[in-house]
Write a protein that holds these residues in place. Structure first.
Motif, PDB file in Angstrom:
ATOM      1  N   ALA A 197     -33.505  95.265 112.075  1.00 61.54           N
ATOM      2  CA  ALA A 197     -34.353  96.460 112.027  1.00 61.54           C
ATOM      3  C   ALA A 197     -33.477  97.695 111.844  1.00 61.54           C
ATOM      4  O   ALA A 197     -32.321  97.719 112.269  1.00 61.54           O
ATOM      5  CB  ALA A 197     -35.170  96.567 113.313  1.00 61.54           C
ATOM      6  N   ALA A 198     -34.031  98.723 111.207  1.00 64.01           N
ATOM      7  CA  ALA A 198     -33.248  99.925 110.901  1.00 64.01           C
ATOM      8  C   ALA A 198     -32.683 100.582 112.152  1.00 64.01           C
ATOM      9  O   ALA A 198     -31.621 101.210 112.117  1.00 64.01           O
ATOM     10  CB  ALA A 198     -34.104 100.921 110.128  1.00 64.01           C
ATOM     11  N   HIS A 199     -33.356 100.423 113.278  1.00 63.04           N
ATOM     12  CA  HIS A 199     -32.904 101.046 114.515  1.00 63.04           C
ATOM     13  C   HIS A 199     -32.074 100.084 115.372  1.00 63.04           C
ATOM     14  O   HIS A 199     -31.703 100.420 116.498  1.00 63.04           O
ATOM     15  CB  HIS A 199     -34.095 101.529 115.329  1.00 63.04           C
ATOM     16  CG  HIS A 199     -35.005 100.424 115.764  1.00 63.04           C
ATOM     17  ND1 HIS A 199     -35.984  99.903 114.926  1.00 63.04           N
ATOM     18  CD2 HIS A 199     -35.092  99.714 116.915  1.00 63.04           C
ATOM     19  CE1 HIS A 199     -36.611  98.934 115.557  1.00 63.04           C
ATOM     20  NE2 HIS A 199     -36.096  98.799 116.768  1.00 63.04           N
ATOM     21  N   GLY A 200     -31.790  98.885 114.840  1.00 62.74           N
ATOM     22  CA  GLY A 200     -31.079  97.883 115.630  1.00 62.74           C
ATOM     23  C   GLY A 200     -29.582  98.107 115.673  1.00 62.74           C
ATOM     24  O   GLY A 200     -29.019  98.906 114.919  1.00 62.74           O
ATOM     25  N   ARG A 201     -28.919  97.356 116.567  1.00 68.65           N
ATOM     26  CA  ARG A 201     -27.469  97.434 116.705  1.00 68.65           C
ATOM     27  C   ARG A 201     -26.799  96.446 115.756  1.00 68.65           C
ATOM     28  O   ARG A 201     -27.261  95.311 115.611  1.00 68.65           O
ATOM     29  CB  ARG A 201     -27.043  97.114 118.146  1.00 68.65           C
ATOM     30  CG  ARG A 201     -27.509  98.127 119.181  1.00 68.65           C
ATOM     31  CD  ARG A 201     -26.992  97.758 120.563  1.00 68.65           C
ATOM     32  NE  ARG A 201     -27.479  98.664 121.586  1.00 68.65           N
ATOM     33  CZ  ARG A 201     -26.906  99.833 121.891  1.00 68.65           C
ATOM     34  NH1 ARG A 201     -25.807 100.213 121.246  1.00 68.65           N
ATOM     35  NH2 ARG A 201     -27.409 100.604 122.829  1.00 68.65           N
ATOM     36  N   LEU A 202     -25.724  96.875 115.137  1.00 66.82           N
ATOM     37  CA  LEU A 202     -24.944  95.983 114.270  1.00 66.82           C
ATOM     38  C   LEU A 202     -23.952  95.243 115.152  1.00 66.82           C
ATOM     39  O   LEU A 202     -22.776  95.579 115.237  1.00 66.82           O
ATOM     40  CB  LEU A 202     -24.229  96.797 113.188  1.00 66.82           C
ATOM     41  CG  LEU A 202     -23.532  96.003 112.085  1.00 66.82           C
ATOM     42  CD1 LEU A 202     -24.528  95.152 111.313  1.00 66.82           C
ATOM     43  CD2 LEU A 202     -22.816  96.937 111.128  1.00 66.82           C
ATOM     44  N   GLY A 203     -24.454  94.200 115.838  1.00 67.65           N
ATOM     45  CA  GLY A 203     -23.649  93.517 116.838  1.00 67.65           C
ATOM     46  C   GLY A 203     -22.553  92.646 116.265  1.00 67.65           C
ATOM     47  O   GLY A 203     -21.529  92.419 116.904  1.00 67.65           O
ATOM     48  N   GLY A 204     -22.755  92.120 115.053  1.00 63.14           N
ATOM     49  CA  GLY A 204     -21.738  91.282 114.436  1.00 63.14           C
ATOM     50  C   GLY A 204     -21.042  92.043 113.321  1.00 63.14           C
ATOM     51  O   GLY A 204     -20.269  92.956 113.569  1.00 63.14           O
ATOM     52  N   HIS A 205     -21.347  91.671 112.059  1.00 64.04           N
ATOM     53  CA  HIS A 205     -20.869  92.434 110.910  1.00 64.04           C
ATOM     54  C   HIS A 205     -21.938  92.377 109.830  1.00 64.04           C
ATOM     55  O   HIS A 205     -22.979  91.738 110.018  1.00 64.04           O
ATOM     56  CB  HIS A 205     -19.519  91.900 110.412  1.00 64.04           C
ATOM     57  CG  HIS A 205     -19.580  90.574 109.713  1.00 64.04           C
ATOM     58  ND1 HIS A 205     -19.733  89.362 110.383  1.00 64.04           N
ATOM     59  CD2 HIS A 205     -19.521  90.235 108.400  1.00 64.04           C
ATOM     60  CE1 HIS A 205     -19.747  88.359 109.524  1.00 64.04           C
ATOM     61  NE2 HIS A 205     -19.634  88.853 108.307  1.00 64.04           N
TER      62      HIS A 205
END
Length: 209
Positions: free
Chosen positions: A89-97
């Protein structure tokens, strides 16, 4: 786009192969809980589009020839466990890559070396992908974002990479139970491919100037 943070392990419950395509039905209650027709879900690292939701907790996707050719889905059968992730989602965290879900090819697990709280997994890599893999860089293996902990020397005839799996990865992805000999989907860092392409055009332009 995805991040390579697996949300759940699903199960392929039905497969229909066509002449140059396949249709899969997958059980994944979490990832399908808010899915709509046309939603993107990464199945074993392959970005696929939801075309139907035939029953509670299940979704159906079509797999084209290119995806079958480049991924382990060409050999998929009912009962196969697969890593699942919804599109970011656009507001999500980029937790990986940054993961596109565009699998470049497959590798083979050749060794597993346990540590006290982790496991080092060695994967044989196709020669045409090895040039994009660097130590401490990112690699997507069966949809899982991982850091490359070691790579083979450039001059080696049979290139490989190693990743170190922490307990969470071992418990929450299919990589935890994948034995030696397992075929895994690989997606290299797209930035490396862009750099190579730009350099190729730069050299061609310089030669023609």
């Amino acid at each position: 786009m995805f991040t390579g943070i697996v949300e759940e392990i699903g199960e392929v419950v039905a497969v229909e192969f066509g002449a140059e395509s396949a249709r899969l039905t997958v059980r994944g209650p979490l990832v399908v809980s808010d899915a709509v027709h046309g939603a993107s879900i990464a199945v074993g690292g392959v970005c696929l589009t939801v075309v139907d939701q035939p029953g509670p907790g299940t979704f159906t996707v079509d797999v084209m020839q290119e995806s079958l050719r480049r991924s382990s889905l060409r050999d998929v059968a009912p009962g196969r466990r697969v890593n699942l992730e919804r599109a970011l989602a656009a507001h999500g965290r980029l937790g990986g890559h940054i993961v596109q879900g565009h699998v470049d090819g497959t590798g083979t697990i050749t060794a597993r070396t346990p540590g006290d709280a982790w496991e080092v997994v060695r994967i044989a890599v196709p020669a045409d992908l090895a040039r994009y893999v660097v130590e401490k860089g990112s690699i997507t293996v069966d949809g899982t974002s991982l850091t490359v902990s070691a790579v083979s020397a450039v001059e080696e005839d049979e290139p490989w990479l190693e990743v170190s799996l922490i307990p969470t990865t071992l418990d929450l992805t299919t990589l935890g139970s994948a034995p030696v000999g397992t075929t895994v989907n690989l997606e290299v860092d797209v930035l490396a491919k862009y750099v190579e392409r730009l350099n190729a055009f730069g050299r061609a332009g310089g030669a023609s100037a």
